[in-house]
Design a protein around this motif. Structure first.
Motif, PDB file in Angstrom:
ATOM      1  N   LEU A  45      -9.188 -10.770 -23.254  1.00 45.37           N
ATOM      2  CA  LEU A  45     -10.422 -11.404 -23.751  1.00 45.37           C
ATOM      3  C   LEU A  45     -10.234 -12.912 -23.930  1.00 45.37           C
ATOM      4  CD1 LEU A  45     -11.696  -8.749 -26.331  1.00 45.37           C
ATOM      5  CD2 LEU A  45     -12.686  -9.333 -24.105  1.00 45.37           C
ATOM      6  N   ALA A  46      -9.073 -13.319 -24.421  1.00 45.05           N
ATOM      7  CA  ALA A  46      -8.814 -14.754 -24.572  1.00 45.05           C
ATOM      8  C   ALA A  46      -8.772 -15.437 -23.203  1.00 45.05           C
ATOM      9  CB  ALA A  46      -7.506 -14.983 -25.328  1.00 45.05           C
ATOM     10  N   GLY A  47      -8.159 -14.785 -22.225  1.00 44.12           N
ATOM     11  CA  GLY A  47      -8.118 -15.338 -20.871  1.00 44.12           C
ATOM     12  C   GLY A  47      -9.503 -15.460 -20.268  1.00 44.12           C
ATOM     13  N   LEU A  48     -10.353 -14.458 -20.486  1.00 43.42           N
ATOM     14  CA  LEU A  48     -11.725 -14.516 -19.985  1.00 43.42           C
ATOM     15  C   LEU A  48     -12.487 -15.662 -20.641  1.00 43.42           C
ATOM     16  CD1 LEU A  48     -14.079 -13.322 -18.354  1.00 43.42           C
ATOM     17  CD2 LEU A  48     -14.544 -11.840 -20.313  1.00 43.42           C
ATOM     18  N   ALA A  49     -12.330 -15.817 -21.951  1.00 42.71           N
ATOM     19  CA  ALA A  49     -13.020 -16.904 -22.663  1.00 42.71           C
ATOM     20  C   ALA A  49     -12.550 -18.269 -22.163  1.00 42.71           C
ATOM     21  CB  ALA A  49     -12.779 -16.777 -24.175  1.00 42.71           C
ATOM     22  N   LEU A  50     -11.243 -18.434 -21.959  1.00 45.21           N
ATOM     23  CA  LEU A  50     -10.729 -19.712 -21.461  1.00 45.21           C
ATOM     24  C   LEU A  50     -11.187 -19.991 -20.033  1.00 45.21           C
ATOM     25  CD1 LEU A  50      -7.099 -19.699 -22.896  1.00 45.21           C
ATOM     26  CD2 LEU A  50      -9.001 -21.175 -23.570  1.00 45.21           C
ATOM     27  N   ALA A  51     -11.250 -18.953 -19.206  1.00 44.05           N
ATOM     28  CA  ALA A  51     -11.722 -19.142 -17.832  1.00 44.05           C
ATOM     29  C   ALA A  51     -13.195 -19.561 -17.816  1.00 44.05           C
ATOM     30  CB  ALA A  51     -11.529 -17.863 -17.029  1.00 44.05           C
ATOM     31  N   PHE A  53     -14.803 -21.074 -20.264  1.00 44.90           N
ATOM     32  CA  PHE A  53     -14.882 -22.428 -20.808  1.00 44.90           C
ATOM     33  C   PHE A  53     -14.441 -23.449 -19.764  1.00 44.90           C
ATOM     34  CE2 PHE A  53     -12.990 -26.065 -23.039  1.00 44.90           C
ATOM     35  CZ  PHE A  53     -14.101 -26.485 -23.740  1.00 44.90           C
ATOM     36  N   GLY A  54     -13.396 -23.158 -19.015  1.00 49.10           N
ATOM     37  CA  GLY A  54     -12.933 -24.072 -17.981  1.00 49.10           C
ATOM     38  C   GLY A  54     -13.942 -24.238 -16.863  1.00 49.10           C
ATOM     39  N   GLN A  55     -14.677 -23.182 -16.557  1.00 45.14           N
ATOM     40  CA  GLN A  55     -15.646 -23.243 -15.469  1.00 45.14           C
ATOM     41  C   GLN A  55     -16.949 -23.908 -15.892  1.00 45.14           C
ATOM     42  OE1 GLN A  55     -15.230 -22.390 -12.295  1.00 45.14           O
ATOM     43  NE2 GLN A  55     -17.314 -22.907 -11.752  1.00 45.14           N
ATOM     44  N   PHE A  56     -17.462 -23.559 -17.061  1.00 42.41           N
ATOM     45  CA  PHE A  56     -18.796 -24.005 -17.452  1.00 42.41           C
ATOM     46  C   PHE A  56     -18.832 -24.969 -18.631  1.00 42.41           C
ATOM     47  CE2 PHE A  56     -19.362 -19.688 -15.684  1.00 42.41           C
ATOM     48  CZ  PHE A  56     -20.062 -20.039 -14.553  1.00 42.41           C
ATOM     49  N   GLY A  57     -17.807 -25.031 -19.430  1.00 37.07           N
ATOM     50  CA  GLY A  57     -17.824 -25.868 -20.630  1.00 37.07           C
ATOM     51  C   GLY A  57     -17.061 -27.156 -20.430  1.00 37.07           C
ATOM     52  N   GLY A  58     -16.842 -27.846 -21.524  1.00 38.30           N
ATOM     53  CA  GLY A  58     -16.050 -29.078 -21.469  1.00 38.30           C
ATOM     54  C   GLY A  58     -16.850 -30.250 -20.947  1.00 38.30           C
TER      55      GLY A  58
END
Length: 132
Positions: A45-51, A53-58
């Protein structure tokens, strides 16, 4: 924030988790199985959230600025400072005695020198001769 501290933190946590699971497996295999299942689900779940965020956030990357171009016979263009420049086949003028300090602000766009013997710089020009 740079990614190296985050990378090494993740490597350290994975190493500590692996060592803990091996130690618990020697003591109680059933408990190690349960701990590995819960830890794997949380890591997934943490990996999915980071992926996501890396794709759509920031922050978004700034739009690229136009490049540096020089067109025409003897045209000179530089994205930064030019100490001494000469066009038109003449010898370069002597450099100025005090060299100007570099400009602290970069150019807003690209630098374009067009036309015969033109000189353009994104920073300071110390000495220039067009020979015309």
């Amino acid at each position: 924030m740079t990614s190296k501290p985050l990378l090494w933190s993740g490597v350290g946590l994975c190493g500590a988790g692996a060592i803990t699971l091996v130690v618990v497996a020697f003591v109680d295999l059933g408990r190690a199985d349960q701990a590995a299942s819960v830890t794997g689900a949380i890591a997934g779940l943490a990996g999915l959230a980071l992926a996501l965020f890396g794709q759509f956030g920031g922050t978004s990357s700034p739009s690229p600025t136009p490049g540096t171009t020089a067109s025409g016979d003897g045209a000179i263009a530089a994205g930064g400072n030019i100490g001494t420049a000469s066009t038109g086949g003449t010898t370069a003028p002597p450099p100025p005695s005090p060299t100007p300090p570099p400009s602290s602000t970069p150019p807003n766009g690209g630098v374009n020198a067009s036309g015969r013997g033109s000189i353009a710089a994104g920073g300071d020009i110390g000495s220039a001769s067009t020979g015309n």
